[in-house]
Write an enzyme that holds these catalytic residues in place. Structure first.
Site, mmCIF file in Angstrom:
data_model
loop_
_atom_site.group_PDB
_atom_site.id
_atom_site.type_symbol
_atom_site.label_atom_id
_atom_site.label_comp_id
_atom_site.label_asym_id
_atom_site.label_seq_id
_atom_site.Cartn_x
_atom_site.Cartn_y
_atom_site.Cartn_z
ATOM 1 N N ARG A 43 -2.972 11.633 9.624
ATOM 2 C CA ARG A 43 -1.587 11.755 9.148
ATOM 3 C C ARG A 43 -1.550 11.697 7.619
ATOM 4 N NH1 ARG A 43 2.285 8.682 13.542
ATOM 5 N NH2 ARG A 43 0.642 8.130 14.988
ATOM 6 N N TYR B 242 2.143 19.214 21.923
ATOM 7 C CA TYR B 242 2.941 18.024 21.613
ATOM 8 C C TYR B 242 4.423 18.379 21.502
ATOM 9 C CZ TYR B 242 4.431 13.771 19.160
ATOM 10 O OH TYR B 242 5.074 12.605 18.793
#
EC number: 4.1.1.35
Length: 420
Positions: A272, A231
């Protein structure tokens, strides 16, 4: 003579009696027939009622479907501003059914533009944009940006990419393809149709920073072969591609480096920090903090980010711009804040520290303030309360559908989980 009279009298009486008996029999017969008729009528009416009930049972679901169709055909959309032809833009939004993308789609639609959302629904959800389906200014396309797309547009918001560690590490090669080949495809489209492209980059380009706070001039400190590299490096090379196209082909580009964002339409189990803490607190489970919890993050509410993206797209700033909240909190402080706002009795559980987890993260937004006139305006507690309310509704909805989400840990390397 007397005998004849007596016989005549008796026969008269007999005739009257016969007439009476016949009349009585006739009345009895009529009564019997009427009783039979009324009972048959009652039976018939009961049968008719039963038939009507059965017909109603069959028709009721059809009637509900017809009512739903009528509602769909007369759907009330959110209020949309009218723009003239010269002011109305054709806007392509990749990843537009995702968390941030769907909120951006809302703003662009309500501002009166024509919006085309492209999403392959890996992390995006149709329900995030279903309230626009059928509107004349809106189009939803199921498409993967790794494949070329041919469409006429004026602006491109390129948000397509999984953004949470469990999602982008689920298939790291696919994550790299989305951020490289997907970005190349969008830049090629922008070049062909003369569109301006905004790349949704990330604060992850700074890695585990050695400079604090992080300004746009900082080059970063990234592990190119670590678990987050697919990422981090994918976004870094995407930025490189943008500026190569700008310098070589004259494509107008804008680059937003987005810091931690939260709000409604987040996946509750995407791993998250915000979604994990709120979900755990609502369900009375331990709030999992990796390491000592002294790592810092800066969280902005999604509406602030959306305003920043639109401001950047319509500005003359072609260099990267940080979009984030400079209000810095430790992970432990954040866990305690969410626990208090939820009113949860959950305990805080400490787990081993994560690999390549940035220790400090705080944006320097001087550039955004000076050149865009932008800064976050939604207070942290207000944003968290809105998100808690949204997650509570989602839990209620999913409980009714016999599914209870659990916080998802990122795929770990060497047995070590990590924060986003």
């Amino acid at each position: 003579m007397m005998m004849k009279r007596m016989i005549w009298l008796i026969s008269g009486i007999n005739r009257r009696m016969m007439k009476f008996l016949i009349a009585l029999a006739l009345i009895a017969y009529i009564a019997s027939v009427w009783g039979t008729y009324t009972s048959m009528r009652t039976i018939q009416e009961n049968e008719e009622l039963q038939i009507e009930r059965k017909i109603e049972e069959v028709i009721a679901p059809l009637r509900e479907k017809i009512r739903d169709l009528e509602v769909s055909f007369t759907q009330k959309y959110p209020p949309v501003k009218f723009l003239s032809e010269k002011d109305r833009k054709r806007i392509l939004l990749t990843g537009g059914a995702g968390f941030v993308g769907s909120h951006l789609a809302d703003k662009l639609m309500m501002d009166g533009h024509e919006v085309t959302v492209v999403d392959n629904f890996f992390t995006g959800r149709k329900r995030n944009v279903e309230h626009w389906i059928g509107h004349e200014n809106f189009e939803l396309i199921n498409h993967d940006v790794v494949e070329p797309l041919y469409i006429e547009v004026d602006q491109i918001y390129h948000l397509a990419s999984p953004a949470s560690p469990p999602n982008y590490m689920y298939n790291p090669i696919k994550t790299l393809k989305t951020n490289t080949i997907g970005t190349l495809n969008m830049l090629g489209l922008a070049k062909r149709v003369g569109a301006r492209l905004l790349l949704a980059s990330t604060s992850e380009v700074y890695g585990d920073p050695e400079v604090h706070p992080q300004s746009e001039e900082y080059w970063g400190h990234v592990n190119p072969i670590g678990p987050r590299a697919c990422y981090d490096e994918g976004k870094r090379v995407a930025e490189t591609m943008c500026y190569a196209y700008m310098k070589q082909e004259g494509v107008e580009v804008r680059v937003a480096r987005i810091f931690n964002t939260f709000g409604s339409r987040m996946h509750m189990n995407d791993g998250r920090v915000v979604s994990n803490f709120i979900l755990q607190a609502l369900q009375g489970e331990p709030l999992t903090v990796y390491g000592s919890g002294s790592q810092t993050r800066a969280f902005q509410y999604v509406s602030d980010l959306v305003n920043g993206l639109v401001s950047l797209m319509n500005s003359n700033v072609s260099s990267p711009v940080n979009l984030g909240n400079p209000e810095e909190h430790t992970i432990l402080e954040f866990a305690r804040l969410i626990k208090d706002l939820v009113g949860s009795r959950s305990r805080i559980q400490f787990l081993p520290e994560a690999q390549d987890d940035p220790q400090r993260r705080k944006p320097d937004i001087t550039k955004a303030k000076m050149m865009l006139g932008w800064e976050p305006v939604v207070p942290l507690e207000e944003g968290i309360n809105k998100t808690i309310h949204y997650f509570s509704k989602e839990l209620e909805y999913q409980a009714n559908n016999q599914y209870i989400p659990k916080p998802k840990q990122a795929r770990i390397k060497k047995g070590r989980p990590r924060h986003n």
